[in-house]
Design a protein around this motif. Structure first.
Motif, short mmCIF file in Angstrom:
data_model
loop_
_atom_site.label_atom_id
_atom_site.label_comp_id
_atom_site.label_asym_id
_atom_site.label_seq_id
_atom_site.Cartn_x
_atom_site.Cartn_y
_atom_site.Cartn_z
N ALA A 98 55.46 52.79 7.40
CA ALA A 98 54.53 53.13 8.47
C ALA A 98 53.22 53.57 7.84
O ALA A 98 53.19 54.04 6.70
N THR A 99 52.16 53.42 8.59
CA THR A 99 50.87 53.93 8.14
C THR A 99 50.24 54.73 9.27
O THR A 99 50.39 54.39 10.45
N ARG A 100 49.55 55.79 8.88
CA ARG A 100 48.81 56.60 9.84
C ARG A 100 47.62 57.23 9.14
O ARG A 100 47.77 57.80 8.06
N ALA A 101 46.47 57.06 9.74
CA ALA A 101 45.23 57.64 9.20
C ALA A 101 45.01 57.24 7.75
O ALA A 101 44.59 58.04 6.92
N GLY A 102 45.36 55.98 7.43
CA GLY A 102 45.10 55.46 6.10
C GLY A 102 46.14 55.77 5.05
O GLY A 102 46.03 55.31 3.92
N ARG A 103 47.15 56.53 5.39
CA ARG A 103 48.19 56.85 4.39
C ARG A 103 49.47 56.07 4.69
O ARG A 103 49.82 55.82 5.85
N THR A 104 50.16 55.68 3.63
CA THR A 104 51.43 54.95 3.76
C THR A 104 52.58 55.94 3.78
O THR A 104 52.65 56.85 2.97
N ILE A 105 53.49 55.72 4.71
CA ILE A 105 54.63 56.62 4.90
C ILE A 105 55.91 55.83 4.62
O ILE A 105 56.23 54.88 5.34
N VAL A 106 56.60 56.18 3.56
CA VAL A 106 57.84 55.49 3.19
C VAL A 106 58.99 56.06 4.02
O VAL A 106 59.16 57.27 4.12
N LEU A 107 59.78 55.16 4.61
CA LEU A 107 60.88 55.56 5.49
C LEU A 107 62.22 55.15 4.90
O LEU A 107 62.33 54.11 4.25
N THR A 108 63.24 55.96 5.15
CA THR A 108 64.59 55.54 4.83
C THR A 108 65.02 54.49 5.85
O THR A 108 64.36 54.28 6.87
N ALA A 109 66.14 53.84 5.58
CA ALA A 109 66.61 52.79 6.49
C ALA A 109 66.87 53.33 7.89
O ALA A 109 66.50 52.70 8.89
N LYS A 110 67.51 54.49 7.98
CA LYS A 110 67.80 55.06 9.30
C LYS A 110 66.52 55.55 9.98
O LYS A 110 66.36 55.40 11.20
N GLU A 111 65.61 56.14 9.23
CA GLU A 111 64.34 56.58 9.82
C GLU A 111 63.59 55.38 10.39
O GLU A 111 63.04 55.45 11.49
N TYR A 112 63.58 54.29 9.63
CA TYR A 112 62.92 53.08 10.10
C TYR A 112 63.58 52.57 11.39
O TYR A 112 62.89 52.21 12.35
N ALA A 113 64.90 52.53 11.41
CA ALA A 113 65.61 52.01 12.59
C ALA A 113 65.28 52.83 13.83
O ALA A 113 65.07 52.27 14.92
N VAL A 114 65.25 54.15 13.68
CA VAL A 114 64.95 55.02 14.83
C VAL A 114 63.51 54.83 15.29
O VAL A 114 63.23 54.65 16.48
N LEU A 115 62.57 54.84 14.34
CA LEU A 115 61.16 54.69 14.71
C LEU A 115 60.87 53.31 15.27
O LEU A 115 60.11 53.17 16.24
N GLU A 116 61.48 52.28 14.69
CA GLU A 116 61.26 50.92 15.17
C GLU A 116 61.71 50.78 16.62
O GLU A 116 61.05 50.14 17.44
N TYR A 117 62.84 51.41 16.96
CA TYR A 117 63.34 51.29 18.33
C TYR A 117 62.45 52.04 19.31
O TYR A 117 62.16 51.55 20.41
N LEU A 118 61.99 53.22 18.90
CA LEU A 118 61.10 53.99 19.77
C LEU A 118 59.78 53.26 19.99
O LEU A 118 59.26 53.20 21.10
N MET A 119 59.22 52.69 18.92
CA MET A 119 57.94 52.00 19.04
C MET A 119 58.08 50.68 19.78
O MET A 119 57.16 50.25 20.49
N SER A 120 59.22 50.01 19.63
CA SER A 120 59.46 48.77 20.38
C SER A 120 59.57 49.04 21.87
O SER A 120 59.34 48.14 22.68
#
Length: 226
Positions: free
Chosen positions: A143-165
């Motif tokens: 993920a990126t926000r305000a120009g910074r890259t945010i590294v996510l674990t697999a589960k963090e990605y899955a949760v955020l991806e579903y919320l953003m979708s």
């Protein structure tokens, strides 16, 4: 992403499940052809790992593959078999499988083929997700926000991806568990709350607006961009 493994050899099924789970996938396992069909009819999956020699239907995995193709023409199917013959490979591909892996196989190759199939799947070609100043890149799971890259674990990605979708929609904890964990998950009930906290810590710096809202008694929501 959620995967279905249909494999009658319990030992192999467990090895495949653990390998895929360690790579960050939510994994359901069944051991017979009818159970595999039933699971696919009930749940939504992103990919199926399917053994050829399955009990319960006349043609085993071939029948499961054909039924899955009747229900969904796009989902990737990786067929496993101990029969290394050109005829069987052709039969599997003709039944609707997208790729073929002969036993015994290396687990790194299994993972590579799963990743390749998911990249080619229509869902994998979905556009980059954006909401509330956050961009989510499926290809790199960052993920990126305000120009910074945010590294996510697999589960963090899955949760955020579903919320953003589903931006703008309130998502319950049980819905998130269904998406990011396998159907037999029996762990702590507050696991979603923990991962929401992890995401908030990574996504929001002091002074920034929190993008994941809690709706008490209902779930979580990320507002859609206007």
């Amino acid at each position: 992403m959620k995967l279905l493994v249909v494999e009658d050899d319990v030992r192999i099924a467990d090895i495949v499940r653990r390998t895929l789970a360690e790579a960050g996938y939510a994994v359901d396992v069944t051991h017979t052809a009818p159970a595999g069909v039933e699971a696919f009819e009930i749940e939504t999956y992103d990919l199926v790992v399917l053994d050829l020699m399955l009990p319960g239907l006349p043609r085993g995995g071939m029948d499961v593959c054909a039924r899955i193709r009747e229900l969904n023409t796009d989902i990737p199917i990786l067929m496993l078999t101990g029969l290394d013959s050109a005829r069987k490979r052709v039969e599997g591909l003709d039944a609707g499988a997208d790729d073929y892996l002969v036993k015994p196989f290396h687990l790194v190759e299994l993972l590579a083929r799963v990743r390749a199939l998911l990249r080619r799947a229509p869902r994998a070609l979905a556009p980059v997700l954006r909401a509330q100043g956050v961009t989510l890149e499926p290809a790199t799971r960052t993920a990126t926000r305000a120009g910074r890259t945010i590294v996510l674990t697999a589960k963090e990605y899955a949760v955020l991806e579903y919320l953003m979708s589903n931006a703008g929609k309130i998502i319950s904890s049980s819905e998130l568990i269904d998406h990011a964990w396998d159907s037999n998950y029996e762990g702590f009930s507050n696991v979603v709350q923990s991962y929401i906290r992890y995401l908030r810590q990574k996504l929001t710096l002091p002074g920034e607006v929190e993008i994941i809202e809690t709706r008490r008694g209902a779930g979580y929501v990320i507002a859609a961009d206007e």
